[in-house]
Design an enzyme around this catalytic site. Sequence first.
Site: not given
Length: 256
Positions: A9, A11, A97, A99, A169, A175, A215
């Site tokens: 991904n 992003k 996701h 985000e 996730e 991250g 991660s």
Amino acid sequence: MRLKIVAGNWKMNNSIEEAQHLINNTLEQSPKMGLNQLNIFAVPFPYLMMAKTLIAQNDGFTVAAQNCSSYEKGAYTGEVSASMLASLKIPFCLVGHSERRNLFNENAAILYNKLNQLLLNNISPIWCCGEQFEDRTNHNYLDVISKQLNNEVFKLDRSSFSKVIIAYEPVWAIGTGLNASAEQAQEMHQFIRNEIATKYDSEMAEQTSILYGGSCNADNAKQLFSLTDVDGGLIGGASLQSESFVKLISTMHELY
Ligand code: PGA
């Protein structure tokens, strides 16, 4: 056997030149793929066609969009519809996701509409779920995931759900360099698979690919990818360099 998947991904990263190098280097350095592993580049919209063209002759590689509109078509400036993605023959799209949920306020109703738009257009959703750090410390992480499943993907009928890939996730792992431990990942993946069996049936639970994200990198992939209920990874940071992404692809390849 369930499909094993390594999905990068990207992003909102990479120029077109960087994107081309990353894809070409990954293709050159990756081992030859068998039928049970699929590697996916989830790239920004403007790069989808370029990515598709570059990987055309490479078995075991494909592309995904990172988002789509919850609307069908019309006066929605800046949006990209699922039918547009289908017209480009894009086979996968991320949905939900963290985000998108947290920064763009995408709630269960919006995400359910996106799932339906994708499925109507024969695009497989890679549906993401995950708990916040507080949910884990409060020990209600299983409830949070159960709620996300029930309010979103479990509203789909059996045949629609069969096209869905799930990515677990944990938000605290994305991250941060702090991946879920093998015990934490296996517990949650097994829980999700059991929920699928309860909602649909055990055959559906057995065939659904459940990816881990957060991660995941070349150092921890072997441990995570070997877990009974982990069928691959959704990889952010480590998918931005061909060296590390190829290591993840190769790790999966050596395991299965
Ligand atoms: P990360 O991102 O690998 O950089 O933690 C994963 C993701 O957001 O899909």
